[in-house]
Design an enzyme around this catalytic site. Structure first.
Site, PDB file in Angstrom:
ATOM      1  CB  CYS A 394      35.272 -30.290  28.278  1.00  0.00           C
ATOM      2  SG  CYS A 394      36.481 -30.668  26.935  1.00  0.00           S
ATOM      3  CG  HIS A 524      31.263 -29.732  26.107  1.00  0.00           C
ATOM      4  ND1 HIS A 524      31.598 -28.684  26.600  1.00  0.00           N
ATOM      5  CD2 HIS A 524      32.103 -30.424  25.560  1.00  0.00           C
ATOM      6  CE1 HIS A 524      32.881 -28.386  26.240  1.00  0.00           C
ATOM      7  NE2 HIS A 524      33.111 -29.778  25.715  1.00  0.00           N
ATOM      8  CD  GLU A 526      28.877 -26.430  28.160  1.00  0.00           C
ATOM      9  OE1 GLU A 526      30.038 -26.349  27.392  1.00  0.00           O
ATOM     10  OE2 GLU A 526      28.826 -27.483  28.742  1.00  0.00           O
TER      11      GLU A 526
END
Length: 553
Positions: A394, A524, A526
């Site tokens: 990002c 994302h 994560e």
């Protein structure tokens, strides 16, 4: 919150009751409270462990006793419901400013209900499969229309047990707009149709009924009233009337579409890419627990998720906060960051909005810091001489692009022919979970992912649209540097704004450097974990962090 093998999640729901012209005693408050509690129960939570918070919107009261009576009646109703159900309130917000000139809001009380439960108890409200009974658990009321709280508590306990035994596949609380609204929204999720009993009248379908719960049930129905069943056809059938779900969704979205569109389809090519010539992915030096440096800038907001993802994969994470209050803070931060890079095998720039996406666009602040000669030398030494890896997600992807590290693998001055990331085509921030496809095995970061595999990855950005000219795109495709693409349900790259949410050319979601060791992506990766996104089916873990760690094993 993880406790050994279990994980607890919080549930927050709300019920609201827009005021009528004449409020009866306790009318608004009890309905708002009971609706919010019903939604907790519909999701599998225990209403007895729930805490409430209130927010009210009322007109300017002035000297009119009847106006003062409305918020008083609403709060008395809420208090009555709290006492009867044994549920306390822990907070509230006074918003008595609902008047503009001669316009006033309907008197409204909103009840927020917050509880916690283990994730295996949680159900979501979208219909799951065809040919399931739809069962209405109707709240009992007395002759004055007031709720029978004892019966409500017994019903809520019964539904909770049905959820925990696996009998309830999906459930939703009925609110102010009645049964039909609840059923329709449940059908929207997976576009599973509904065939309702012909005995249901218009009044029964549309009358306000806060506190009642509609559920999709598996197996024999032992409680509640069966009012229909789910259907494979994406329609809602009531007697002779058949309503298309696609048409209903379009009509539901239409009023705000012009000012708040969900997506915009743009012209352009969306070619499916697949690169299979990836290199051997391993470092010349091995480490039991490789170290990763994660810088934290003003506005970074994904460092905790990123640290957790790397530590779960077996790395040792080191975060350094870039301090810019004084000149000395900046100098010290640069020195500390360069030292951390020299002691690490990986660099990961996490997401966020560094410096509020200033100056002049997202990622510029991070790029400016990384162009400092001390930090730049450490980065290039890691990549060129130490077999190091670098990842940007990002805001980090934006920074890698603006540094020149993507697509060229080195910090350099930008030229007009280089790719960039710019504003989403819908002109605002997007937050969704699109489908992305791994289309190259060039990068070590994707060595654990399935080539050609489709993954549901959260996105959250305002400037995620990848742009490059045809010459650059041809070069990136030929060298396998297009790492991931946005795809539709058939796995095809697309410019359809329903899937390619930011309008990226060639549906690009992520790219790598020519050697694959620098990877940038908007999704994302994560933000995944056990029990998250229970209403989003499909694989979500691209094994990016494990792949980075395994590169050094």
């Amino acid at each position: 919150v993880e406790h050994g093998d279990t994980k607890t999640c919080s549930i927050m729901t709300y019920g609201y009751n827009p005021g009528l012209a004449e409020w009866s005693p306790f009318h608004g408050g009890e309905s708002a409270v009971i609706e919010s509690l019903a939604e907790v129960v519909a999701m599998g939570g225990d209403f007895r462990k729930t805490r409430l918070s209130f927010q009210e919107y009322f007109e300017r009261l002035g000297q009119d006793p009847s106006k003062w009576g409305r918020p008083f009646a609403a709060l008395l109703g809420a208090f009555e419901a709290q006492k009867a159900m044994g549920v306390p309130a822990i907070g509230g917000k006074d918003s008595m400013s609902g008047t503009f000139e001669e316009l006033t809001v309907p008197p409204t009380l909103i009840s927020f209900a917050v509880t916690a439960d283990t994730i295996d108890h949680i159900v979501t409200n979208e219909l799951k499969e065809a040919n399931s009974p739809l069962v209405l658990f109707k709240i009992e009321r007395d002759a004055n229309g007031l709720i029978d709280f004892k019966a409500a508590a017994q019903m809520f306990d019964s539904i909770k047990q049905m959820v925990r035994s696996g009998q309830i596949l999906a459930a939703r609380a009925v609110g102010q707009n009645g049964l039909m609204e609840a059923i329709t929204k449940m059908a929207f999720g997976n576009k599973i149709g509904v065939c309702l009993d012909e005995s249901l009248t218009e009044e029964m379908l549309f009358a306000p009924d806060p506190g009642s719960i509609i559920a999709e049930v598996s197996g024999p129905v032992k409680a509640g009233k069966v009012i229909g069943k789910t259907d494979q056809q994406p329609v809602i059938k009531v007697g002779e009337t058949t309503l298309s779900l696609d048409d209903l969704i379009a009509r539901w979205q239409k009023p705000l579409w012009d000012v708040y569109p969900e997506n915009t389809t743009v012209e352009g090519t969306a070619k499916n890419v697949l690169y299979k010539k990836g290199p051997v992915v391993s470092s010349a030096e091995s480490f039991t627990a490789p170290r990763v440096f994660i810088p934290v800038f003003p506005g970074t907001n994904c460092e905790y998720d990123s640290v957790r993802a790397f530590e779960r994969a077996g790395a040792v994470a080191k975060t350094v906060i870039f301090r810019n209050h004084t000149t000395q803070d900046i100098e010290d931060s640069v020195t500390e960051m360069a030292a951390a890079i020299n002691q690490s095998q990986m660099i990961m720039i996490p997401g966020g909005f560094s410096a509020g996406d200033q100056p002049d666009g997202s990622g510029k602040f991070i790029a400016t810091v990384f162009r400092n000669p001390v930090i730049a030398d450490a980065v290039m030494h890691l990549i060129k001489n130490r077999d190091g890896l670098m990842l940007g997600i990002c805001n980090g992807f934006q920074a890698l692009i603006k540094l020149g590290l993507l697509p060229d693998g080195q910090i350099k001055e930008l030229t007009p022919d280089m790719p960039t990331l710019t504003y989403n085509t819908i002109g605002r921030h997007i937050s969704a979970i699109p489908m992305t496809k791994v289309v190259s095995n060039l990068s070590p970061w994707l060595s654990g992912a399935i080539l050609g595999g489709v993954y549901k990855v959260p996105v959250s950005h305002g400037e995620g649209r990848f742009i490059a000219d045809e010459t650059m795109m041809k070069r990136l495709i030929e060298k396998g540097q297009i790492a991931t693409q946005y795809v539709d349900f058939d796995g095809n790259a697309t410019m359809d704004g329903a899937y390619n949410l930011n309008g990226s050319v060639y549906a690009v979601e992520g790219i790598s450097s020519a050697d694959g060791r620098v990877l940038g992506k908007m999704g994302h990766s994560e933000r995944i974990g056990k029990g998250l996104y229970k209403n989003i089916p499909g694989e979500k873990d691209q094994k990016i962090f494990e792949s980075g760690v395994n590169y050094f094993k």
